[in-house]
Design a protein around this motif. Structure first.
Motif: not given
Lengths: 363, 217
Positions: A31-32, A35, B43, B73-74, B77
């Motif tokens: 998923q990352l 993104m 990660y 996710e943050n 971003k």
């Protein structure tokens, strides 16, 4: 009190925890990555968009400011009319000059052997060249393949350049001068001579000074140094219809330091058509005083008295004038033209003074 | 003859990897701004730590996964905003996770009424008791529940200090304050936690006064 809480929390922090589920970890990693892929294709572009717009706007502003700074006063230059001329653009291209074409700075028009062109108020004849410079459109010439602007002489400079060999020029017209023999003015008809007695007259009024400025054009021609010419009221000739300001300078006045004091005091006697000379009465004496001053420490004033003759009229005209005068003065009487003509001829022949004729004819 | 005093043996094995820090982390973070694989490396290193932190704080596997996912996710971003100062990437990541945990508990607490809160407490205790009996004691569950009643600032401070596995300095960096300030905040948080734990009755329920939503309604 808080020690218990510390112990509880320490125990909670050191408690064993299950590892994240492998499926969850892999799924989240994919998923990352998705993104990041979307971010690499869309988000950076969206983030770069404002910066791109700002950069373009800034570049446009800088260019506009630069143009306005470099060419603050030049309006658009266009060809008004052109025939047989070529327009040379700054980029080297050459096109046929046509009316309405805009000429950027650096462009120039070359008129052919049988052509003509006009750019604004500048008219170009065959073979002439005009270039657009930051100062405007100027005449130019091609020297060794290079375009060299031609300095346009000013009004005073132009009047001087008409007599480039003369060291100085008068305010209106130059008079042939010869200090050794005096000034001689030839009349066109030469019938009647009129002479003036030479007198030196002190300048009654402040002199009118004309200052010649030394200039140098592109061809290296150097104008003479400053010369002051004083024209005084007495420079008019005793002829009702003639005004002849005169000036006279020594021949060596062309060089500023080689003009010693020169004084010309001459009386000129003009010959009549028969070669004889007559001297005019004192009433008709005209005094002409011309001072030529050279701005040099050794500068002196040249005073010259010139005798200027009156214009001699044809005999028939003189006779007609006499008849007219008699007729105007004898209006109450009725005399035939024959009588008037006879009396006029008598006056003209010197047999009768005009006053006598008037008395005789007076009724 | 004076006896030679032997010096203590110090382990200078600097090559031994620190399990709590990723070697070359700063360079990896710089590459991660544009390189997906670099971020994947970060990660994989931090996911177990963030997950453990969220699990200890929430006591729930699902919450831990949700918080872990939201945290990364943050981070992805906002990686272009990250500035490598104070605690580095790890502290920054735990700060995001702590904020996510606070948001989670605030949302959960907002939906709870007095009756629901009591039922939830019973459900949590009964549901987790069979599965996590070996891992989490009842006292830990009570402490965890008491944490959710603290002010968000205190929850965050205690979570970073005790549940994240960070050192005191790293926790202070993650919290965004100095180490001394962090100590003061932690002390006040412990007192507040103690107050809440003392208010829990023997049945494991918090007093009604600690539920603002219930008193307001």
């Amino acid at each position: 009190m808080t020690d218990d809480m510390h112990q509880h929390l320490t125990a909670l922090g050191s408690s064993a925890v299950p590892d994240p589920d492998a499926a969850f970890a892999d799924h989240l990693e994919l998923q990352l990555r998705d993104m990041r892929a979307v971010d690499a294709t869309q988000m950076p572009a969206l983030r770069r968009w404002p910066a791109t717009v700002a950069a373009v706007a800034f570049s446009v502003a800088v260019v506009a400011f630069g143009i306005s700074t470099i060419q603050p006063g030049i309006d658009s230059v266009r060809i008004s009319s052109a025939t047989g001329a070529q327009l040379h653009l700054p980029n080297g291209s050459v096109i046929e000059a046509k009316p309405g074409l805009e000429m950027p700075e650096g462009a120039w028009v070359e008129v052919g052997p049988s052509g003509s062109a006009s750019i604004g108020e500048l008219l170009l004849g065959p073979g002439q060249v005009a270039e657009v410079t930051p100062e405007g459109v100027v005449l130019a010439e091609i020297v060794d393949g290079d375009l060299v602007p031609i300095t346009t002489p000013g009004p005073s400079e132009a009047s001087r350049s008409s007599d480039a060999t003369a060291p100085t020029t008068g305010s209106a017209e130059a008079v042939n001068s010869d200090p050794s023999s005096g000034t001689t003015v030839s009349s066109t008809d030469g019938a009647v001579s009129d002479s003036t007695s030479a007198k030196e007259v002190a300048p009654p009024d402040p002199p009118v000074t004309e200052e010649a400025v030394t200039t140098s054009d592109a061809r290296g021609t150097t104008e003479p140094p400053t010369t002051t010419i004083e024209n005084r009221p007495g420079t008019t000739v005793n002829d009702d219809t003639t005004s002849r300001p005169t000036s006279s300078l020594p021949p060596d006045a062309t060089t500023p330091n080689s003009a010693p004091s020169t004084t010309v005091d001459s009386s000129t006697t003009l010959p009549d058509e028969n070669g004889s000379t007559t001297t005019a009465p004192d009433e008709s004496t005209t005094t002409t005083s011309v001072d030529a001053t050279i701005p040099d420490p050794s500068t002196t004033t040249t005073t010259e008295t010139v005798e200027v003759p009156t214009v001699r009229l044809p005999p028939d005209l003189i006779l007609g004038n006499i008849i007219g005068t008699l007729r105007s003065q004898l209006l109450p009487c009725v005399h035939t033209d024959v009588i008037l003509t006879e009396f006029a001829e008598a006056v003209l022949a010197g047999l009768l003074m005009p006053e006598q004729a008037q008395t005789v004819l007076d009724c | 003859m004076q006896a030679v005093q032997s010096l203590p043996v110090v382990d200078f094995d600097l090559d031994r990897p620190d399990p709590n820090h990723l070697p070359g982390e700063a360079a990896l973070v710089e590459r991660a701004r544009i390189d997906t694989q670099a971020f994947a490396d970060l990660y994989r290193f931090y996911l177990p730590r963030i997950h453990a932190f969220a699990f200890r704080r929430s006591g729930s596997k699902e919450v831990a996964e949700d918080v872990s996912a939201a945290t990364f996710e943050n981070a992805l971003k906002n990686l272009h905003r990250f500035e490598p100062r104070g605690g580095g990437f790890g502290a920054w990541l735990f700060r995001i996770a702590a904020n996510q945990l606070n948001d989670h508990h605030r949302k959960v607490g907002r939906t709870r009424g007095e009756r629901g809160q009591r039922a939830m407490a019973n459900m949590i205790g009964r549901a987790e008791e069979p599965d996590e009996a070996a891992l989490v004691s009842e006292s830990q569950t009570i402490v965890r529940e008491a944490l959710t009643k603290l002010a968000p600032r205190y929850q965050k401070a205690l979570s970073l200090r005790y549940l994240s596995g960070l050192s005191n300095e790293e926790a202070a960096d993650a919290f965004g304050v100095s180490r001394s300030t962090m100590a003061v905040i932690v002390h006040r948080s412990l007192k507040s936690l103690k107050k809440h734990l003392d208010g829990i009755d023997s049945d494991g329920f918090l007093p009604v006064d600690d539920y603002p939503e219930a008193t307001a309604s």
